[in-house]
Design a protein around this motif. Sequence first.
Motif, mmCIF file in Angstrom:
data_model
loop_
_atom_site.group_PDB
_atom_site.id
_atom_site.type_symbol
_atom_site.label_atom_id
_atom_site.label_comp_id
_atom_site.label_asym_id
_atom_site.label_seq_id
_atom_site.Cartn_x
_atom_site.Cartn_y
_atom_site.Cartn_z
ATOM 1 N N MET A 6 6.671 -25.423 -20.974
ATOM 2 C CA MET A 6 5.995 -24.255 -20.415
ATOM 3 C C MET A 6 6.052 -24.336 -18.900
ATOM 4 O O MET A 6 6.333 -25.377 -18.334
ATOM 5 N N THR A 7 5.769 -23.212 -18.266
ATOM 6 C CA THR A 7 5.646 -23.169 -16.815
ATOM 7 C C THR A 7 4.436 -22.329 -16.463
ATOM 8 O O THR A 7 3.974 -21.538 -17.290
ATOM 9 N N GLY A 8 3.914 -22.482 -15.291
ATOM 10 C CA GLY A 8 2.738 -21.718 -14.874
ATOM 11 C C GLY A 8 3.105 -20.675 -13.836
ATOM 12 O O GLY A 8 4.038 -20.875 -13.060
ATOM 13 N N ILE A 9 2.398 -19.567 -13.840
ATOM 14 C CA ILE A 9 2.566 -18.552 -12.807
ATOM 15 C C ILE A 9 1.180 -18.160 -12.298
ATOM 16 O O ILE A 9 0.186 -18.305 -13.009
ATOM 17 N N CYS A 10 1.129 -17.683 -11.081
ATOM 18 C CA CYS A 10 -0.131 -17.218 -10.507
ATOM 19 C C CYS A 10 -0.146 -15.697 -10.499
ATOM 20 O O CYS A 10 0.817 -15.066 -10.083
ATOM 21 N N LEU A 11 -1.223 -15.137 -10.993
ATOM 22 C CA LEU A 11 -1.404 -13.689 -11.010
ATOM 23 C C LEU A 11 -2.747 -13.352 -10.381
ATOM 24 O O LEU A 11 -3.671 -14.166 -10.426
ATOM 25 N N ARG A 12 -2.836 -12.163 -9.835
ATOM 26 C CA ARG A 12 -4.143 -11.706 -9.385
ATOM 27 C C ARG A 12 -5.048 -11.626 -10.606
ATOM 28 O O ARG A 12 -4.600 -11.354 -11.725
ATOM 29 N N THR A 13 -6.309 -11.860 -10.409
ATOM 30 C CA THR A 13 -7.272 -11.853 -11.512
ATOM 31 C C THR A 13 -7.229 -10.530 -12.263
ATOM 32 O O THR A 13 -7.224 -10.506 -13.498
ATOM 33 N N GLU A 14 -7.144 -9.431 -11.520
ATOM 34 C CA GLU A 14 -7.122 -8.106 -12.150
ATOM 35 C C GLU A 14 -5.901 -7.936 -13.042
ATOM 36 O O GLU A 14 -5.978 -7.349 -14.123
ATOM 37 N N VAL A 15 -4.759 -8.454 -12.598
ATOM 38 C CA VAL A 15 -3.520 -8.337 -13.374
ATOM 39 C C VAL A 15 -3.623 -9.175 -14.646
ATOM 40 O O VAL A 15 -3.271 -8.711 -15.733
ATOM 41 N N ALA A 16 -4.120 -10.398 -14.520
ATOM 42 C CA ALA A 16 -4.268 -11.269 -15.690
ATOM 43 C C ALA A 16 -5.223 -10.657 -16.715
ATOM 44 O O ALA A 16 -4.954 -10.671 -17.918
ATOM 45 N N GLU A 17 -6.334 -10.097 -16.237
ATOM 46 C CA GLU A 17 -7.298 -9.471 -17.154
ATOM 47 C C GLU A 17 -6.686 -8.267 -17.854
ATOM 48 O O GLU A 17 -6.884 -8.063 -19.054
ATOM 49 N N LEU A 18 -5.909 -7.467 -17.126
ATOM 50 C CA LEU A 18 -5.249 -6.307 -17.725
ATOM 51 C C LEU A 18 -4.237 -6.747 -18.773
ATOM 52 O O LEU A 18 -4.182 -6.175 -19.872
ATOM 53 N N LEU A 19 -3.448 -7.771 -18.467
ATOM 54 C CA LEU A 19 -2.477 -8.272 -19.441
ATOM 55 C C LEU A 19 -3.156 -8.805 -20.687
ATOM 56 O O LEU A 19 -2.709 -8.546 -21.803
ATOM 57 N N ARG A 20 -4.239 -9.557 -20.505
ATOM 58 C CA ARG A 20 -4.977 -10.076 -21.671
ATOM 59 C C ARG A 20 -5.517 -8.939 -22.522
ATOM 60 O O ARG A 20 -5.447 -8.980 -23.756
ATOM 61 N N ALA A 21 -6.066 -7.911 -21.875
ATOM 62 C CA ALA A 21 -6.628 -6.774 -22.613
ATOM 63 C C ALA A 21 -5.536 -6.024 -23.377
ATOM 64 O O ALA A 21 -5.729 -5.662 -24.549
ATOM 65 N N LYS A 22 -4.394 -5.803 -22.735
ATOM 66 C CA LYS A 22 -3.294 -5.093 -23.398
ATOM 67 C C LYS A 22 -2.732 -5.921 -24.557
ATOM 68 O O LYS A 22 -2.393 -5.372 -25.606
ATOM 69 N N ALA A 23 -2.628 -7.237 -24.368
ATOM 70 C CA ALA A 23 -2.133 -8.099 -25.433
ATOM 71 C C ALA A 23 -3.098 -8.094 -26.614
ATOM 72 O O ALA A 23 -2.678 -8.008 -27.772
ATOM 73 N N LYS A 24 -4.397 -8.156 -26.332
ATOM 74 C CA LYS A 24 -5.400 -8.135 -27.396
ATOM 75 C C LYS A 24 -5.360 -6.808 -28.149
ATOM 76 O O LYS A 24 -5.445 -6.764 -29.373
#
Length: 71
Positions: A6-24
Amino acid sequence: MPKPGMTGICLRTEVAELLRAKAKEAQMGINDFLMVLLTKAPQKRPSEPENVGSNPTGPATFWVRNIPYAQ
């Protein structure tokens, strides 16, 4: 530290929350959601004009006339 393979990436908090919500919403994990999102065929739509530089309306130009040169 990411897990092996695996690898890690840094995202703005808002972007990460939006991605999590869309994935869910899609009932998927975030990795699977991103893989589908990034590998699906592009939509058929008119291409957007390229913006060159930081000013999308073009270079800022102006004319200066009749101003005496001061030394």
